[in-house]
Design a protein around this motif. Structure first.
Motif, PDB file in Angstrom:
ATOM      1  N   GLU A  93      32.981  32.416  43.111  1.00  0.00           N
ATOM      2  CA  GLU A  93      33.247  32.992  41.784  1.00  0.00           C
ATOM      3  C   GLU A  93      31.954  32.938  40.996  1.00  0.00           C
ATOM      4  O   GLU A  93      31.307  31.882  40.892  1.00  0.00           O
ATOM      5  CB  GLU A  93      34.347  32.192  41.093  1.00  0.00           C
ATOM      6  N   TYR A 118      26.912  30.277  42.087  1.00  0.00           N
ATOM      7  CA  TYR A 118      28.341  30.484  42.265  1.00  0.00           C
ATOM      8  C   TYR A 118      29.121  29.179  42.144  1.00  0.00           C
ATOM      9  O   TYR A 118      28.676  28.112  42.570  1.00  0.00           O
ATOM     10  CB  TYR A 118      28.637  31.081  43.640  1.00  0.00           C
ATOM     11  N   GLY A 122      37.757  32.253  35.418  1.00  0.00           N
ATOM     12  CA  GLY A 122      37.259  33.200  36.400  1.00  0.00           C
ATOM     13  C   GLY A 122      38.238  33.467  37.517  1.00  0.00           C
ATOM     14  O   GLY A 122      39.287  32.837  37.630  1.00  0.00           O
ATOM     15  N   LYS A 123      37.864  34.409  38.342  1.00  0.00           N
ATOM     16  CA  LYS A 123      38.700  34.819  39.477  1.00  0.00           C
ATOM     17  C   LYS A 123      37.817  34.874  40.709  1.00  0.00           C
ATOM     18  O   LYS A 123      36.754  35.500  40.688  1.00  0.00           O
ATOM     19  CB  LYS A 123      39.314  36.189  39.193  1.00  0.00           C
ATOM     20  N   TYR A 124      38.279  34.256  41.769  1.00  0.00           N
ATOM     21  CA  TYR A 124      37.522  34.290  43.016  1.00  0.00           C
ATOM     22  C   TYR A 124      37.649  35.679  43.638  1.00  0.00           C
ATOM     23  O   TYR A 124      38.756  36.129  43.954  1.00  0.00           O
ATOM     24  CB  TYR A 124      38.035  33.222  43.977  1.00  0.00           C
ATOM     25  N   GLU A 125      36.515  36.340  43.801  1.00  0.00           N
ATOM     26  CA  GLU A 125      36.547  37.717  44.302  1.00  0.00           C
ATOM     27  C   GLU A 125      35.840  37.889  45.636  1.00  0.00           C
ATOM     28  O   GLU A 125      35.928  38.960  46.226  1.00  0.00           O
ATOM     29  CB  GLU A 125      35.920  38.655  43.254  1.00  0.00           C
ATOM     30  N   ARG A 177      31.293  34.604  37.642  1.00  0.00           N
ATOM     31  CA  ARG A 177      31.215  34.811  36.188  1.00  0.00           C
ATOM     32  C   ARG A 177      31.210  33.510  35.393  1.00  0.00           C
ATOM     33  O   ARG A 177      30.621  33.410  34.333  1.00  0.00           O
ATOM     34  CB  ARG A 177      32.383  35.678  35.738  1.00  0.00           C
TER      35      ARG A 177
END
Length: 124
Positions: A99, A32, A109-112, A101
């Motif tokens: 994140e 990550y 990318g986007k922090y999910e 991806r």
């Protein structure tokens, strides 16, 4: 999916220091990209710092100004944020995020995945 738990916040006088920790569980932490964000009362959440899986770092240049340092210890599944020379304007809830991806790319990318946050209060 990884879960995140922050700690290390507290009350500190202006000019003081804190080290925030974020421990990950339930996933492969080393895959990550990790970030720290903060949200002050009445304000939107803002980016503080990020670190890729290989250790490249990025900071919010508007206010960090060399005072904060992000680091990670994959052996401990932990990302840290060292806060030095704290100012009352740094008062906020600090969140870590993950994140998956684009762990090599600080800009993509986007922090999910988010932790619950830890409160930092700086008194003048």
């Amino acid at each position: 999916q990884v879960q995140l738990v922050e700690s290390g916040g507290g009350l500190v006088q202006a000019g003081g220091s804190l080290r925030l920790s974020c421990v990950a569980s339930g996933g492969t932490f080393s895959t990550y990209k990790m970030g720290w964000f903060r949200q002050a009362p009445g304000k939107e959440r803002e980016f503080v710092a990020a670190i890729t899986w290989s250790g490249d770092t990025k900071y919010n240049t508007d206010f960090v100004k060399g005072r904060f340092t992000i680091s990670r210890d994959d052996g401990k599944n932990t990302v840290y944020l060292q806060l030095n020379s704290l100012e009352p304007e740094d008062t906020a809830v600090y969140y870590c995020a993950a994140e998956a991806r684009y762990p090599w790319d600080l800009g993509a990318g986007k922090y999910e995945i988010w932790g619950q946050g830890t409160q930092v209060t700086v008194s003048s």
